[in-house]
Design a protein around this motif. Structure first.
Motif, PDB file in Angstrom:
ATOM      1  N   ILE A 117       0.838  -1.276  -0.162  1.00  7.21           N
ATOM      2  CA  ILE A 117      -0.314  -0.241  -0.221  1.00  7.21           C
ATOM      3  C   ILE A 117       1.235   1.211  -0.729  1.00  7.21           C
ATOM      4  O   ILE A 117       0.591   1.704  -0.851  1.00  7.21           O
ATOM      5  CB  ILE A 117      -1.075  -0.351   1.019  1.00  7.21           C
ATOM      6  N   ASP A 118       1.642   1.354   0.776  1.00 12.29           N
ATOM      7  CA  ASP A 118       2.748   2.279   1.388  1.00 12.29           C
ATOM      8  C   ASP A 118       3.399   2.154  -0.729  1.00 12.29           C
ATOM      9  O   ASP A 118       3.721   3.685  -1.142  1.00 12.29           O
ATOM     10  CB  ASP A 118       3.755   2.393   1.980  1.00 12.29           C
ATOM     11  N   ALA A 119       3.801   1.378  -1.428  1.00 15.75           N
ATOM     12  CA  ALA A 119       4.418   1.280  -2.297  1.00 15.75           C
ATOM     13  C   ALA A 119       3.805   1.901  -3.296  1.00 15.75           C
ATOM     14  O   ALA A 119       3.399   2.916  -4.119  1.00 15.75           O
ATOM     15  CB  ALA A 119       5.112   0.162  -2.581  1.00 15.75           C
ATOM     16  N   VAL A 120       2.179   2.438  -3.362  1.00 14.94           N
ATOM     17  CA  VAL A 120       1.549   2.337  -4.149  1.00 14.94           C
ATOM     18  C   VAL A 120       1.244   4.246  -4.048  1.00 14.94           C
ATOM     19  O   VAL A 120       1.308   4.745  -4.688  1.00 14.94           O
ATOM     20  CB  VAL A 120       0.268   1.536  -4.065  1.00 14.94           C
ATOM     21  N   ILE A 121       1.138   4.284  -2.684  1.00 15.31           N
ATOM     22  CA  ILE A 121       1.335   5.543  -1.981  1.00 15.31           C
ATOM     23  C   ILE A 121       2.273   6.813  -2.718  1.00 15.31           C
ATOM     24  O   ILE A 121       2.185   8.168  -3.285  1.00 15.31           O
ATOM     25  CB  ILE A 121       1.135   6.139  -0.400  1.00 15.31           C
ATOM     26  N   LYS A 122       3.355   5.708  -3.087  1.00 15.68           N
ATOM     27  CA  LYS A 122       4.590   6.116  -3.082  1.00 15.68           C
ATOM     28  C   LYS A 122       4.341   6.369  -4.423  1.00 15.68           C
ATOM     29  O   LYS A 122       4.911   7.286  -5.048  1.00 15.68           O
ATOM     30  CB  LYS A 122       5.825   5.940  -3.217  1.00 15.68           C
ATOM     31  N   GLN A 123       3.726   6.196  -5.454  1.00 21.28           N
ATOM     32  CA  GLN A 123       3.981   5.484  -6.861  1.00 21.28           C
ATOM     33  C   GLN A 123       3.190   6.477  -7.184  1.00 21.28           C
ATOM     34  O   GLN A 123       2.630   7.483  -8.170  1.00 21.28           O
ATOM     35  CB  GLN A 123       3.412   3.956  -7.277  1.00 21.28           C
ATOM     36  N   SER A 124       1.794   7.180  -6.721  1.00 23.48           N
ATOM     37  CA  SER A 124       0.785   8.155  -6.927  1.00 23.48           C
ATOM     38  C   SER A 124       1.194   9.725  -6.998  1.00 23.48           C
ATOM     39  O   SER A 124       1.458  10.637  -7.610  1.00 23.48           O
ATOM     40  CB  SER A 124      -0.699   7.927  -6.372  1.00 23.48           C
ATOM     41  N   GLN A 125       2.027   9.727  -5.819  1.00 17.96           N
ATOM     42  CA  GLN A 125       2.986  10.742  -5.568  1.00 17.96           C
ATOM     43  C   GLN A 125       2.007  12.249  -5.064  1.00 17.96           C
ATOM     44  O   GLN A 125       2.442  12.930  -5.141  1.00 17.96           O
ATOM     45  CB  GLN A 125       4.423  11.324  -6.282  1.00 17.96           C
ATOM     46  N   ASN A 126       0.606  11.909  -5.011  1.00 16.58           N
ATOM     47  CA  ASN A 126       0.082  12.367  -4.427  1.00 16.58           C
ATOM     48  C   ASN A 126      -0.079  14.029  -5.642  1.00 16.58           C
ATOM     49  O   ASN A 126      -0.550  14.636  -5.646  1.00 16.58           O
ATOM     50  CB  ASN A 126       0.746  13.400  -3.465  1.00 16.58           C
ATOM     51  N   LYS A 127       0.016  12.871  -6.914  1.00 13.50           N
ATOM     52  CA  LYS A 127      -0.133  13.623  -8.020  1.00 13.50           C
ATOM     53  C   LYS A 127      -1.413  13.552  -8.538  1.00 13.50           C
ATOM     54  O   LYS A 127      -1.732  12.147  -9.140  1.00 13.50           O
ATOM     55  CB  LYS A 127       0.720  13.539  -9.346  1.00 13.50           C
ATOM     56  N   LYS A 128      -2.076  14.541  -8.995  1.00  9.98           N
ATOM     57  CA  LYS A 128      -3.607  13.941  -9.864  1.00  9.98           C
ATOM     58  C   LYS A 128      -3.686  14.412 -10.793  1.00  9.98           C
ATOM     59  O   LYS A 128      -2.892  14.610 -11.367  1.00  9.98           O
ATOM     60  CB  LYS A 128      -4.614  16.019  -9.096  1.00  9.98           C
ATOM     61  N   TYR A 129      -5.005  13.110 -11.464  1.00  9.27           N
ATOM     62  CA  TYR A 129      -5.235  13.473 -13.028  1.00  9.27           C
ATOM     63  C   TYR A 129      -5.924  13.540 -13.413  1.00  9.27           C
ATOM     64  O   TYR A 129      -7.001  12.904 -12.521  1.00  9.27           O
ATOM     65  CB  TYR A 129      -4.076  11.838 -13.229  1.00  9.27           C
ATOM     66  N   ARG A 130      -6.294  14.338 -14.156  1.00  4.95           N
ATOM     67  CA  ARG A 130      -7.926  14.606 -14.617  1.00  4.95           C
ATOM     68  C   ARG A 130      -8.161  13.690 -15.748  1.00  4.95           C
ATOM     69  O   ARG A 130      -6.971  13.730 -16.045  1.00  4.95           O
ATOM     70  CB  ARG A 130      -7.843  15.971 -14.990  1.00  4.95           C
ATOM     71  N   SER A 131      -9.303  13.395 -15.473  1.00  6.77           N
ATOM     72  CA  SER A 131      -9.623  12.296 -16.516  1.00  6.77           C
ATOM     73  C   SER A 131     -10.057  13.521 -18.122  1.00  6.77           C
ATOM     74  O   SER A 131      -9.783  14.375 -18.030  1.00  6.77           O
ATOM     75  CB  SER A 131     -11.076  12.099 -16.383  1.00  6.77           C
ATOM     76  N   LEU A 132      -9.886  13.166 -18.751  1.00  4.36           N
ATOM     77  CA  LEU A 132      -9.486  13.564 -20.655  1.00  4.36           C
ATOM     78  C   LEU A 132     -11.118  12.894 -21.180  1.00  4.36           C
ATOM     79  O   LEU A 132     -10.980  14.555 -21.750  1.00  4.36           O
ATOM     80  CB  LEU A 132      -8.616  13.144 -21.351  1.00  4.36           C
ATOM     81  N   CYS A 133     -12.072  12.623 -20.231  1.00  2.48           N
ATOM     82  CA  CYS A 133     -12.764  12.694 -20.667  1.00  2.48           C
ATOM     83  C   CYS A 133     -13.840  14.202 -20.440  1.00  2.48           C
ATOM     84  O   CYS A 133     -15.269  13.785 -19.399  1.00  2.48           O
ATOM     85  CB  CYS A 133     -13.908  11.677 -20.468  1.00  2.48           C
ATOM     86  N   ASP A 134     -13.581  15.441 -20.985  1.00  2.00           N
ATOM     87  CA  ASP A 134     -14.318  15.870 -20.634  1.00  2.00           C
ATOM     88  C   ASP A 134     -15.878  16.063 -21.107  1.00  2.00           C
ATOM     89  O   ASP A 134     -17.075  17.156 -21.093  1.00  2.00           O
ATOM     90  CB  ASP A 134     -13.338  17.273 -20.298  1.00  2.00           C
ATOM     91  N   THR A 135     -15.674  15.806 -22.414  1.00  2.00           N
ATOM     92  CA  THR A 135     -17.287  15.870 -23.391  1.00  2.00           C
ATOM     93  C   THR A 135     -18.517  14.072 -23.681  1.00  2.00           C
ATOM     94  O   THR A 135     -17.112  13.033 -23.626  1.00  2.00           O
ATOM     95  CB  THR A 135     -16.660  15.933 -24.710  1.00  2.00           C
ATOM     96  N   ARG A 136     -18.623  13.956 -23.911  1.00  2.00           N
ATOM     97  CA  ARG A 136     -19.996  13.232 -24.084  1.00  2.00           C
ATOM     98  C   ARG A 136     -19.403  12.137 -25.184  1.00  2.00           C
ATOM     99  O   ARG A 136     -19.385  10.971 -24.818  1.00  2.00           O
ATOM    100  CB  ARG A 136     -21.168  13.454 -24.739  1.00  2.00           C
ATOM    101  N   ASN A 137     -18.757  12.435 -26.106  1.00  2.00           N
ATOM    102  CA  ASN A 137     -18.290  11.089 -27.393  1.00  2.00           C
ATOM    103  C   ASN A 137     -16.812  10.890 -26.345  1.00  2.00           C
ATOM    104  O   ASN A 137     -16.839   8.818 -26.531  1.00  2.00           O
ATOM    105  CB  ASN A 137     -17.946  12.241 -28.139  1.00  2.00           C
ATOM    106  N   ARG A 138     -16.309  11.309 -25.833  1.00  2.00           N
ATOM    107  CA  ARG A 138     -15.097  10.818 -24.739  1.00  2.00           C
ATOM    108  C   ARG A 138     -15.455  10.169 -23.775  1.00  2.00           C
ATOM    109  O   ARG A 138     -14.914   8.890 -23.550  1.00  2.00           O
ATOM    110  CB  ARG A 138     -14.180  11.804 -24.622  1.00  2.00           C
ATOM    111  N   LYS A 139     -16.329  10.245 -23.118  1.00  3.32           N
ATOM    112  CA  LYS A 139     -16.885   9.508 -22.255  1.00  3.32           C
ATOM    113  C   LYS A 139     -17.726   8.226 -22.669  1.00  3.32           C
ATOM    114  O   LYS A 139     -17.407   7.327 -21.992  1.00  3.32           O
ATOM    115  CB  LYS A 139     -18.284  10.663 -20.859  1.00  3.32           C
ATOM    116  N   ASP A 140     -18.219   7.853 -23.620  1.00  2.00           N
ATOM    117  CA  ASP A 140     -18.853   7.082 -24.317  1.00  2.00           C
ATOM    118  C   ASP A 140     -17.779   6.015 -24.772  1.00  2.00           C
ATOM    119  O   ASP A 140     -17.461   5.322 -24.500  1.00  2.00           O
ATOM    120  CB  ASP A 140     -19.285   7.663 -25.293  1.00  2.00           C
ATOM    121  N   ASP A 141     -16.435   6.574 -25.071  1.00  2.00           N
ATOM    122  CA  ASP A 141     -14.981   5.830 -25.289  1.00  2.00           C
ATOM    123  C   ASP A 141     -14.597   5.160 -24.783  1.00  2.00           C
ATOM    124  O   ASP A 141     -14.213   4.247 -24.582  1.00  2.00           O
ATOM    125  CB  ASP A 141     -14.459   6.884 -26.175  1.00  2.00           C
ATOM    126  N   ARG A 142     -14.567   5.875 -23.028  1.00  2.00           N
ATOM    127  CA  ARG A 142     -14.234   5.549 -22.247  1.00  2.00           C
ATOM    128  C   ARG A 142     -15.071   4.005 -21.424  1.00  2.00           C
ATOM    129  O   ARG A 142     -14.872   3.547 -21.213  1.00  2.00           O
ATOM    130  CB  ARG A 142     -13.875   6.826 -21.074  1.00  2.00           C
TER     131      ARG A 142
END
Ligand code: AKG
Ligand code: FE2
Length: 706
Positions: free
Chosen positions: A140-165
């Motif tokens: 768990i700690d290893a994963v937390i370290k990996q994520s480094q508290n960095k946020k990633y915002r989904s690129l799916c901001d429109t309907r078409n992309r969400k459907d693709d997702r």
């Protein structure tokens, strides 16, 4: 563990399995189910075990529904994440699955929720951890370290992309972010022994569809022996292929930030984004550009089904939406491009029917965006975040699905009612996320980043199945070819226009060659066509209801890519090849053209009297600068139009049988040409009834040797 699904026996057998795949584990009621491999392309369809496939399809349905219900929130709320986590544990998934899940949760959950999530996961693990040694808890700690508290915002901001997702996640089970220990392996679905890559970086959801992005270190380069670089001036990427050409890998050379809209394609949606239509990332150190094979890459998963693609709705609810779709399509068209909105193809409600070679966006799949057309649309300012224009910026390219007229799959309402800005996904949006993302990505690995996209040929090659939509009307046992008389030109304007056409002064770059062939030769062509009636039944494509055959090379109108034609279409038949030669000789000898590239493709079009061709520019990325067209059996009027001209310029050209028109320069690149589908055509006051007409288009395809 608070939730138990499935029987112990199956669980154990799963756990004994050494394979690492986790996303392929499904819960079917009380049962476990797993697939060994993630397959690119038709991954679920090709197991060859029909029983399995059926089960899989049912499970897919379930997953899809689950994703619909859960997915929007799963990385949003701590409770949802916990529930999902418990489910995964109950399924007995392996550690790497949990790691991947926790990793994505941390990076994609709502801002500020990380600590809560960590606490929750640790609590969940508590009970078991007591029985295990400390070392095991460290993951768990290893994963937390990996994520480094960095946020990633989904690129799916429109309907078409969400459907693709939705589609990618329910079909391929690939979360938007990859994880370095996920252990997910990708294979060429046509050759399951051929490994393509292991692990992935992320799914890049853009307006040209989803792509899987890889780091080059994770690509099995031995599987990609073929490399094509079309040169910096035209291509946005280098292409790599597997030996069987089934999997194509795109190595991005330039980003597409200057391209608000994607090229045409089955996934394409135009949103006029000021930041570009997709987040393809390019190497940030130009000096490393020669080390193409040490870069990052992406791959495009298989195409979603039509119904899913267009609004993510179940097909049964879509038929009622069909008319809505058509209505909106009309609206969009009139908003988008007046040149197309000329009343042709009204039966489809769709200005561009099935995408012919319509270059209206004037840039293309190869990334040779050699056109400035964007500005003309006057839509650059379009605010992508707003959604109050009811879809007018929604993509016209979806017409690709339209050719068949019987796909009741549209539910455009879905787009229009909900708009493009689904709040679920935008909660984190502070406007800087994208920059954060880049920073995040490159701070520590800044040396040699380039991205590649990959698709499978099978996807792109799934052109419409002509046979299935070829009714008996289209499949006569015999061709009935008659010669329709020419109108006799009397009116002054008509005579003048026709004379100007012949002298090359009518439309700049348009050359008209009357009587290139004799009447006897035309007769012979009719005979040859009749003798080969089977070509049509076996190989024809339907474009806007008319049939066509492509000899030499085939342009796949969906993928907009060129392939060598197969079987009887592989070469231009000798009975027609002399025509190409004759036109070329005429251009070179009589008109002084400097050795033009030989015509190496023949597109044979058949027009019944009520069939036409939408105004278009012959595709610029695959066809050379000179395209010739021979007319046979019936006169017709072809309209040349200069889009966006003020006042609008439209010039009818009378094409008589046995004549050839050649488009070069402006006529080729600036003007469109199209044929109305009305049974009567008019040329400067002369109306005449059309008969069956064949035309032979001879382009010089731009092909590159591999
Ligand atoms: O039928 C014609 O003469 C025109 C055909 C055409 O424009 C084409 O094949 O691109
Ligand atoms: Fe054309």
């Amino acid at each position: 563990m608070t939730e138990q699904v499935g029987g112990q026996e199956e669980k154990e057998s799963y756990l004994k399995d050494d394979s690492l795949e986790w996303l392929t584990v499904n819960v079917r009621g009380q049962q476990y189910r797993k697939l060994k491999k993630v397959r690119i392309g038709k991954m679920m369809k090709i197991s060859g075990r029909i029983e399995e496939d059926k089960r899989q399809e049912k499970t897919d349905e379930k997953w899809r529904r689950n994703w619909k219900r859960e997915r929007g929130n799963v990385f949003g709320g701590v409770r949802e994440i916990r529930d999902k986590y418990r489910k995964l544990k109950a399924m007995g998934v392996k550690r790497n699955v949990l790691e991947h899940f926790v990793y994505v949760s941390l990076r994609m959950s709502n801002e500020g929720k990380e600590q809560e999530i960590i606490k929750m996961i640790k609590e969940e693990e508590e009970e078991e951890a007591n029985n295990r040694n400390e070392k095991e808890r460290e993951w768990i700690d290893a994963v937390i370290k990996q994520s480094q508290n960095k946020k990633y915002r989904s690129l799916c901001d429109t309907r078409n992309r969400k459907d693709d997702r939705k589609w990618v996640e329910s079909k391929c089970y690939l979360p938007e972010l990859g994880y370095k220990n996920s252990g997910i392996t990708f294979y060429n679905w046509k050759n399951l022994n051929e490994k393509i890559a292991e692990n992935y970086e992320r799914i890049v959801y853009g307006d040209h569809g989803p792509y899987i992005e890889f780091h080059s270190d994770n690509i099995c380069w031995d599987s990609f022996p073929i490399c094509i670089d079309k040169g910096d001036s035209i291509a946005y990427y280098i292409e790599h292929y597997t030996r069987d050409k089934n999997v194509k890998l795109y190595q991005q050379k330039k980003n597409v930030k200057d391209q608000p809209n994607p090229p045409k394609g089955p996934y394409s949606v135009s949103h006029f984004r000021s930041n570009g239509y997709a987040d393809y990332v390019v190497g940030i150190r130009p000096t490393s550009s020669s080390f193409a094979r040490a870069r990052d890459h992406t791959i495009q998963p298989a195409r979603p089904t039509t119904s899913y693609r267009l609004g993510g709705v179940e097909p049964h609810s879509a038929s009622c939406a069909q008319s809505t779709f058509q209505k909106h399509n009309r609206n969009r068209n009139s908003n988008r491009n007046a040149a197309q909105d000329d009343g042709y193809n009204d039966d489809n409600g769709d200005y561009n029917d099935n995408g012919d070679y319509n270059d209206d966006d004037e840039y293309n799949d190869d990334g040779d965006y050699n056109d400035n057309d964007y500005n003309d649309k006057g839509n650059n300012e379009y605010n992508d975040k707003g959604n109050n224009d009811n879809g007018k910026n929604y993509d016209d390219n979806d017409q690709d699905y339209d050719y068949n007229d019987n796909n009741n799959d549209y539910n455009d309402k879905d787009y229009d009612n909900k708009g493009y800005n689904d709040k679920n996904y935008d909660d984190n949006d502070n406007g800087n996320d994208k920059n954060d993302y880049y920073k995040d990505r490159f701070d520590d690995t800044a040396s040699n980043q380039t991205y590649i996209t990959m698709s499978t040929e099978a996807d792109t090659a799934t052109t419409f199945d002509a046979k299935s939509i070829t009714s008996s009307v289209y499949r006569p046992k015999q061709l009935k070819i008659t010669i329709t008389p020419n109108p006799t030109l009397k009116h002054e304007l008509a005579l003048k226009a026709f004379a100007e056409c012949k002298s090359g002064k009518y439309v700049p770059g348009l050359i008209y060659i009357p009587d290139l062939i004799t009447e006897e030769e035309q007769e012979q062509i009719a005979t040859d066509l009749k003798n080969n009636v089977h070509w049509w039944a076996e190989h024809s494509q339907i474009q806007q209801k008319r049939r066509s055959l492509q000899f030499g090379y085939t342009l796949d109108y969906k993928a907009m890519e060129l392939y060598p034609s197969k079987g009887v279409l592989a070469t231009i038949p000798s009975c027609f090849a002399y025509l190409a030669q004759r036109i070329q000789t005429y251009l070179e000898k009589d008109l002084g053209f400097k050795s033009i590239k030989s015509f190496n493709q023949l597109i044979l079009n058949e027009y019944l009297p009520n069939q036409g061709i939408t105004p278009h520019t012959d595709r610029t990325h695959v066809f050379g600068p000179v395209v010739a067209g021979l007319s046979l059996f019936s006169p017709c009027v072809i309209d040349f139009q200069l889009p966006h001209s003020n006042p609008p310029l439209s010039k009818p050209v009378l094409l008589l049988p046995r004549s050839v028109f050649v488009i070069t320069d402006d006529a080729r690149y600036k003007w469109t040409h199209g044929i109305s589908d009305s049974k009567t055509h008019t040329f400067y006051g002369h109306s005449f009834t059309r008969g069956i007409r064949y035309s032979m288009t001879f382009p010089a395809c731009l092909v590159y040797s591999i």
